[in-house]
Design a protein around this motif. Structure first.
Motif, PDB file in Angstrom:
ATOM      1  N   ARG A 282       0.834  -1.214   0.000  1.00 32.25           N
ATOM      2  CA  ARG A 282       0.000   0.000   0.000  1.00 32.25           C
ATOM      3  C   ARG A 282       0.863   1.257   0.000  1.00 32.25           C
ATOM      4  O   ARG A 282       0.558   2.228  -0.706  1.00 32.25           O
ATOM      5  CB  ARG A 282      -0.970  -0.023   1.190  1.00 32.25           C
ATOM      6  N   CYS A 314      -5.414  -7.904   7.530  1.00 28.96           N
ATOM      7  CA  CYS A 314      -6.324  -7.140   8.402  1.00 28.96           C
ATOM      8  C   CYS A 314      -7.589  -7.897   8.776  1.00 28.96           C
ATOM      9  O   CYS A 314      -8.614  -7.273   9.053  1.00 28.96           O
ATOM     10  CB  CYS A 314      -6.734  -5.812   7.763  1.00 28.96           C
ATOM     11  N   GLU A 317      -7.580  -7.572  12.924  1.00 25.64           N
ATOM     12  CA  GLU A 317      -7.427  -6.269  13.585  1.00 25.64           C
ATOM     13  C   GLU A 317      -8.744  -5.526  13.701  1.00 25.64           C
ATOM     14  O   GLU A 317      -9.548  -5.528  12.777  1.00 25.64           O
ATOM     15  CB  GLU A 317      -6.419  -5.392  12.809  1.00 25.64           C
ATOM     16  N   CYS A 322      -6.451  -0.788  12.545  1.00 24.91           N
ATOM     17  CA  CYS A 322      -6.142  -0.553  11.138  1.00 24.91           C
ATOM     18  C   CYS A 322      -5.980   0.938  10.862  1.00 24.91           C
ATOM     19  O   CYS A 322      -5.101   1.352  10.125  1.00 24.91           O
ATOM     20  CB  CYS A 322      -7.231  -1.135  10.238  1.00 24.91           C
ATOM     21  N   CYS A 325      -2.628   1.903  12.253  1.00 26.72           N
ATOM     22  CA  CYS A 325      -1.586   1.279  11.435  1.00 26.72           C
ATOM     23  C   CYS A 325      -1.435   2.036  10.116  1.00 26.72           C
ATOM     24  O   CYS A 325      -0.322   2.367   9.700  1.00 26.72           O
ATOM     25  CB  CYS A 325      -1.972  -0.183  11.178  1.00 26.72           C
ATOM     26  N   LEU A 326      -2.575   2.345   9.494  1.00 27.57           N
ATOM     27  CA  LEU A 326      -2.516   3.045   8.203  1.00 27.57           C
ATOM     28  C   LEU A 326      -1.985   4.457   8.352  1.00 27.57           C
ATOM     29  O   LEU A 326      -1.256   4.947   7.483  1.00 27.57           O
ATOM     30  CB  LEU A 326      -3.903   3.087   7.560  1.00 27.57           C
ATOM     31  N   ARG A 329       1.638   4.099   8.318  1.00 26.59           N
ATOM     32  CA  ARG A 329       2.146   3.683   7.005  1.00 26.59           C
ATOM     33  C   ARG A 329       2.116   4.848   6.024  1.00 26.59           C
ATOM     34  O   ARG A 329       3.078   5.089   5.277  1.00 26.59           O
ATOM     35  CB  ARG A 329       1.300   2.539   6.446  1.00 26.59           C
TER      36      ARG A 329
END
Ligand code: 5AD
Ligand code: FES
Length: 345
Positions: A282, A314, A317, A322, A325-326, A329
């Motif tokens: 991603r 995912c 989670e 998420c 986390c995103l 990221r």
């Protein structure tokens, strides 16, 4: 500079023959760099460093279709089937709203249990409780009048990947009851009804050639959808394509850049499938020109059952995990997640 790259960058368009030539050079490092750089430049000119986020609610994995690639196909008797009630869907939206989501995507198989009336009720309930949020549907092929009913009930957007724009290839991925012509008609109907429309395709699905991909790009330019979802094909163990090879991450990234140049304003997600085949898929997608991520808001208890392909990420989670986390990221590659509806420009 490569002539074809130059032409694509200047005119935002190529012929089918030219796309084939371009795609055949997809592993030329200089060409990739040129296109990636231009894709990122356009992405930043339109959207800065913002990344839009959509909360995905997978509300049913029943499906009357039997697509050869898909893990929730009717013929997969090993799939554990589930449906969410309207109440459960609203609870997903409430949790999502608190986390900053301002778009909800209701995605499901083509499940006759959700009649037009039931679906319209769900749509108007979500819009009544969250009038400031955009509602996206991703529930397959419907009649024009059904799409109209959903639009009047409050749906703003519709995702319906065309999967492949090559007729013969389409037929090799789907049973005879399905056709590319019907799929395309739905996309044109949706556009006419004023939806923000998303098309898209899998990269590296069995039998796909450069001609097929070139046809996808020509079709995308012609349709000019507001959104384009692409991700690598990933085999699912309980489908006829169980033993097929997965699609290529690098080809997906190359195509993301080409699509960004073709349609500069397009809303382009870095998809879960990309994140499944590559741990940093991603992030790489964002660096290739993507500007959207679509984390899952479905109840964790159902996640694993919505298994379109093997090893989907995912599934364990919580939505909040998420989101966090995103956030990290996205930040790690110089972008930032925003809490906006993120409508098409
Ligand atoms: N691999 C990758 N993507 C898939 N999809 C369905 N099955 C697979 C698979 N095995 C994609 C299709 C569909 C979207 C919801 O998920 O493109 O439109
Ligand atoms: Fe779900 Fe990273 S986005 S755990």
């Amino acid at each position: 500079m490569n002539d074809l790259a130059e032409k694509l960058i200047k005119t935002h368009e190529l012929s089918k023959e030219e796309f084939i030539q371009l795609l055949n050079q997809a592993d030329d490092k200089r060409l990739r760099e040129q296109l990636t750089q231009e894709a990122v430049r356009l992405r930043k000119a339109c959207y800065g460093t913002k990344v839009y986020t959509r909360g995905l609610i997978e509300f049913t994995n029943y499906c009357k279709n039997n697509c050869y690639y898909c893990g929730i196909r009717r013929g997969n008797t090993h799939a554990h089937r589930y449906r969410l009630t309207e109440q459960e869907i609203l609870e997903c939206c409430q949790a999502g709203y608190a986390l900053g989501f301002r778009t909800f995507v209701l995605q499901g198989g083509e499940d006759p249990y959700y009649t037009d009336e039931r679906m319209a009720h769900i749509i108007s309930s979500v819009k009544e409780e969250f009038p400031q949020c955009a509602l996206t549907l991703s529930i397959g092929e419907k009649a024009y009048e059904t799409y109209r009913l959903f639009r009047e009930a409050g749906a703003d957007r519709y995702l319906l990947r065309h999967e492949t724009a090559d007729n013969r290839h389409y037929q090799s991925l789907h049973p005879e009851s399905m056709s590319l012509a019907a799929r395309k008609q739905c996309l044109y109907d949706l556009k006419e009804l004023g939806y923000q429309v998303g098309a898209g395709f899998m990269v590296g699905s069995p039998g796909q050639t450069m001609e097929c991909l070139a046809e996808d790009l020509v079709f995308l330019k012609e349709l000019s959808p507001h959104m384009v979802g692409i991700g690598p094909f990933i085999p699912h163990h309980d489908t006829p394509f169980a033993k097929e090879k997965p699609g290529s991450v690098d080809m997906t990234l190359f195509l993301l850049s080409v699509i960004r140049i073709l349609l500069p304003k397009v809303l382009l997600p870095a998809t879960t499938a990309l994140g499944t085949l590559d741990q940093r898929g991603r992030e790489k997608g964002l660096l290739a020109g993507a500007n959207v991520v679509m984390p899952n808001l479905s109840p964790v208890g159902n996640r694993k059952m919505y298994e379109l392909y093997d090893n989907k990420i995912c599934t364990g989670e919580e939505a909040a995990e998420c989101r966090g986390c995103l956030e990290n990221r996205v930040r790690s590659v110089g972008y930032y997640l925003v809490s906006e509806r993120g409508d098409a420009l």
